[in-house]
Scaffold this active site. Structure first.
Site, PDB file in Angstrom:
ATOM      1  N   PHE A 286       6.400  -2.846   3.215  1.00 28.55           N
ATOM      2  CA  PHE A 286       7.709  -3.150   3.798  1.00 28.55           C
ATOM      3  C   PHE A 286       8.595  -1.947   3.544  1.00 28.55           C
ATOM      4  CE2 PHE A 286      10.754  -7.057   4.157  1.00 28.55           C
ATOM      5  CZ  PHE A 286      10.950  -6.749   5.484  1.00 28.55           C
TER       6      PHE A 286
ATOM      7  N   TYR B 271       0.688  -6.936 -15.682  1.00 33.82           N
ATOM      8  CA  TYR B 271       1.131  -6.170 -16.845  1.00 33.82           C
ATOM      9  C   TYR B 271       1.299  -7.149 -17.992  1.00 33.82           C
ATOM     10  CZ  TYR B 271       3.880  -3.151 -19.849  1.00 33.82           C
ATOM     11  OH  TYR B 271       4.318  -2.416 -20.922  1.00 33.82           O
TER      12      TYR B 271
ATOM     13  N   ALA C 188       0.782  -1.239   0.000  1.00 37.49           N
ATOM     14  CA  ALA C 188       0.000   0.000   0.000  1.00 37.49           C
ATOM     15  C   ALA C 188       0.814   1.290   0.000  1.00 37.49           C
ATOM     16  CB  ALA C 188      -0.901   0.006   1.244  1.00 37.49           C
TER      17      ALA C 188
ATOM     18  N   TYR D  58       9.258  -9.269 -20.800  1.00 34.70           N
ATOM     19  CA  TYR D  58       8.220  -9.300 -19.775  1.00 34.70           C
ATOM     20  C   TYR D  58       7.252 -10.470 -19.942  1.00 34.70           C
ATOM     21  CZ  TYR D  58       5.510  -7.498 -15.917  1.00 34.70           C
ATOM     22  OH  TYR D  58       4.898  -7.381 -14.701  1.00 34.70           O
TER      23      TYR D  58
HETATM   24  N1  LIG Z   1       4.677  -0.061 -12.654  1.00 40.48           N
HETATM   25  C1  LIG Z   1       4.079  -0.511 -13.714  1.00 40.48           C
HETATM   26  O1  LIG Z   1       4.278  -0.023 -14.841  1.00 40.48           O
HETATM   27  C2  LIG Z   1       3.080  -1.639 -13.585  1.00 40.48           C
HETATM   28  C3  LIG Z   1       2.220  -1.908 -14.667  1.00 40.48           C
HETATM   29  C4  LIG Z   1       1.260  -2.906 -14.542  1.00 40.48           C
HETATM   30  C5  LIG Z   1       1.202  -3.653 -13.372  1.00 40.48           C
HETATM   31  N2  LIG Z   1       2.049  -3.390 -12.337  1.00 40.48           N
HETATM   32  C6  LIG Z   1       1.931  -4.245 -11.136  1.00 40.48           C
HETATM   33  O2  LIG Z   1       1.506  -3.488 -10.024  1.00 40.48           O
HETATM   34  C7  LIG Z   1       1.958  -4.130  -8.814  1.00 40.48           C
HETATM   35  C8  LIG Z   1       2.647  -3.099  -7.922  1.00 40.48           C
HETATM   36  O3  LIG Z   1       3.775  -2.600  -8.592  1.00 40.48           O
HETATM   37  P1  LIG Z   1       4.258  -1.085  -8.481  1.00 40.48           P
HETATM   38  O4  LIG Z   1       4.888  -0.766  -9.805  1.00 40.48           O
HETATM   39  O5  LIG Z   1       3.159  -0.233  -7.969  1.00 40.48           O
HETATM   40  O6  LIG Z   1       5.439  -1.254  -7.426  1.00 40.48           O
HETATM   41  P2  LIG Z   1       6.046  -0.361  -6.238  1.00 40.48           P
HETATM   42  O7  LIG Z   1       7.455  -0.761  -6.149  1.00 40.48           O
HETATM   43  O8  LIG Z   1       5.730   1.078  -6.401  1.00 40.48           O
HETATM   44  O9  LIG Z   1       5.232  -0.878  -4.949  1.00 40.48           O
HETATM   45  C9  LIG Z   1       5.444  -2.124  -4.383  1.00 40.48           C
HETATM   46  C10 LIG Z   1       4.752  -2.236  -3.027  1.00 40.48           C
HETATM   47  O10 LIG Z   1       4.999  -3.549  -2.511  1.00 40.48           O
HETATM   48  C11 LIG Z   1       5.460  -3.425  -1.172  1.00 40.48           C
HETATM   49  N3  LIG Z   1       6.300  -4.576  -0.850  1.00 40.48           N
HETATM   50  C12 LIG Z   1       7.325  -5.100  -1.565  1.00 40.48           C
HETATM   51  N4  LIG Z   1       7.821  -6.184  -0.923  1.00 40.48           N
HETATM   52  C13 LIG Z   1       7.091  -6.348   0.200  1.00 40.48           C
HETATM   53  C14 LIG Z   1       7.088  -7.289   1.263  1.00 40.48           C
HETATM   54  N5  LIG Z   1       7.952  -8.302   1.301  1.00 40.48           N
HETATM   55  N6  LIG Z   1       6.193  -7.113   2.261  1.00 40.48           N
HETATM   56  C15 LIG Z   1       5.301  -6.100   2.263  1.00 40.48           C
HETATM   57  N7  LIG Z   1       5.240  -5.200   1.263  1.00 40.48           N
HETATM   58  C16 LIG Z   1       6.117  -5.321   0.253  1.00 40.48           C
HETATM   59  C17 LIG Z   1       6.204  -2.111  -1.114  1.00 40.48           C
HETATM   60  O11 LIG Z   1       6.352  -1.679   0.217  1.00 40.48           O
HETATM   61  C18 LIG Z   1       5.255  -1.247  -1.965  1.00 40.48           C
HETATM   62  O12 LIG Z   1       4.160  -0.829  -1.180  1.00 40.48           O
HETATM   63  C19 LIG Z   1       2.883  -5.273  -9.259  1.00 40.48           C
HETATM   64  O13 LIG Z   1       2.146  -6.476  -9.264  1.00 40.48           O
HETATM   65  C20 LIG Z   1       3.240  -4.883 -10.682  1.00 40.48           C
HETATM   66  O14 LIG Z   1       3.577  -5.982 -11.495  1.00 40.48           O
HETATM   67  C21 LIG Z   1       2.973  -2.386 -12.409  1.00 40.48           C
END
Ligand SMILES: NC(=O)c1ccc[n+]([C@@H]2O[C@H](COP(=O)([O-])OP(=O)(O)OC[C@H]3O[C@@H](n4cnc5c(N)ncnc54)[C@H](O)[C@@H]3O)[C@@H](O)[C@H]2O)c1
Length: 402
Positions: free
Chosen positions: A75, A226, A50, A236
């Site tokens: 985390f 994604y 979150a 990917y």
């Molecule tokens: N960024 C993109 O372009 C994109 C596109 C499509 C889908 N996504 C998907 O969205 C999801 C989130 O990705 P994001 O880009 O927002 O990443 P991000 O790095 O911004 O956020 C990741 C979150 O996961 C938490 N986290 C990581 N390891 C943890 C653990 N062991 N325990 C508790 N919390 C933990 C972090 O604290 C953070 O809140 C992923 O599944 C990603 O594949 C991302």
């Protein structure tokens, strides 16, 4: 403390608490301006992952778009007198303060979401404070997972499958175009990537929550994926991470069966490419994002992280009465990458790709926009923050640390 950006590889090792707070406020304001239908949305929400990127945007949308109470799991490292914390820590501190100002319940758990302990703590807090939740958002992005029973550490790989991947990419430290080469993943690496970023942990969460009786009648769950296009497929969707995301689709089917029994359901939501800490680590993504941002901005189709999540909630997950249920693709996924995948957008990216050089990188792509968004993730490069002013790196809020 006076804090300036220090970029190392694809991460900025410093963060600015005030900048992070302003980033959160900006997303809250964007959500308010959207005017989501408060009568038709989530009320009590658990967000796993979150504190940044899409998970933070989900938490903000639930709280400030719908007035929902939220429990967040992440985390992150807190700031100390000597060293700033991680961006996710400051984002969460700011979120917590704004949510409480609004009279909304907000509590957070800082710890390893892959552990049984995190699930137990979340269940305890839900029982104690919320009774039940009606939405569970799963948005973890992590390079490692400690398996909850054996304690074994699994690592994910950002690698292709079968053959070496060669492509034009940006060396973001030098702002130079390079030829990236990534060796294919081994079978073991593919399996490990599935273990980290696949659907098993999401299933463990839903199983634990359901058994504990903290899922409301009709509860829903959504996890993010994604897919991308030909340009990014080799690294990917057709790579190790794609196998993990296929496993997320599998898990969505299982979880959907389970939640449908009480009138709810589960979906994978496929989101567009945006600048986050996770996407910055994927080879070729910075260049692809620099191109697709330019094309989508020119066509008036650009969406940032919060816009995607506002649209996911408002137009897919919680469509108003009379609008019917949201369309899914053949695999039951909610597609928010529809604009990015438009033929005209992808064709424009394919046309740009072979033309890009170190010299014209800033001129023909939105690499400047990419860099700006990247530094902004850590609270930097905001016009409304005085970066020469002294700032307190310690930020306390309503968080349980495991
Ligand atoms: N960024 C993109 O372009 C994109 C596109 C499509 C889908 N996504 C998907 O969205 C999801 C989130 O990705 P994001 O880009 O927002 O990443 P991000 O790095 O911004 O956020 C990741 C979150 O996961 C938490 N986290 C990581 N390891 C943890 C653990 N062991 N325990 C508790 N919390 C933990 C972090 O604290 C953070 O809140 C992923 O599944 C990603 O594949 C991302």
């Amino acid at each position: 403390m006076i804090i300036k950006p220090k970029v190392r590889g694809f991460i900025c090792t410093t963060t600015h608490p005030v900048g992070c707070e302003k980033n959160v406020l900006e997303q809250i304001e964007a959500t308010r301006a959207r005017g989501l239908d408060k009568a038709n949305g989530p009320k009590k929400v658990l967000v796993i992952g979150a504190s940044s990127g899409y998970g933070l945007a989900a938490r903000i949308t639930a709280a400030f778009g719908y007035g929902a109470d939220t429990l967040g799991v992440f985390f992150e490292k807190p700031g100390t007198e000597k060293k700033p914390g991680t961006a996710g820590w400051y984002n969460s501190a700011a979120f917590d303060r704004f949510a409480k100002q609004e009279g909304l319940y907000s509590k957070s758990i800082n710890g390893d979401a892959f552990s049984h302990e995190a699930r137990e703590k979340a269940i305890e807090l839900i029982k104690q404070d919320l009774g039940q939740v009606d939405l569970v958002v799963y948005s973890l992005a992590s390079p490692v997972r400690k398996l909850p029973d054996s304690g074994e550490l699994k690592r994910s790989s950002l690698k292709p499958i079968g053959e070496t991947y060669r492509a034009t990419a940006i060396d973001t430290n030098k702002d130079a175009i390079i030829e990236a080469e990534v060796e294919p993943a081994t079978e073991q690496e593919i399996e490990d990537t599935k273990a980290v970023m696949g659907g098993e942990d999401w299933e463990l969460w839903i199983d634990a929550l359901d058994r504990a009786g903290v899922l409301a009648e009709g509860a829903r769950s959504v996890a993010f994926s994604y897919i991308g296009t030909e340009i990014t497929w080799p690294i990917y969707w057709h790579g190790a991470l794609g196998k993990a995301k296929e496993d997320l689709d599998r898990a969505a089917g299982e979880i959907d069966k389970r939640l449908s029994a009480s009138g709810g359901g589960a979906n994978v939501a496929v989101l567009k490419s945006v600048v986050t800490q996770a996407s910055a680590a994927i080879p070729v993504m910075p260049l692809y994002i620099a191109m697709v941002y330019r094309v989508m901005k020119e066509k008036g189709l650009h969406e940032g992280t919060i816009d995607q999540l506002n649209r996911l909630f408002g137009e897919r997950l919680y469509r108003g009465a009379g609008q019917g249920s949201a369309e899914t693709d053949e695999a039951g996924r909610l597609r928010l990458d529809d604009w990015e995948l438009r033929d005209d957008v992808q064709q424009a990216c394919k046309d740009l790709w072979p033309q890009v050089t170190t010299e014209n990188l800033f001129a023909i792509t939105d690499y400047a926009g990419y860099k700006h968004e990247f530094l902004k993730l850590f609270g930097f490069e905001r016009d409304d923050v005085d970066y020469d002013a002294d700032v307190d790196p310690v930020a306390e809020f309503d968080v349980v640390t495991l």
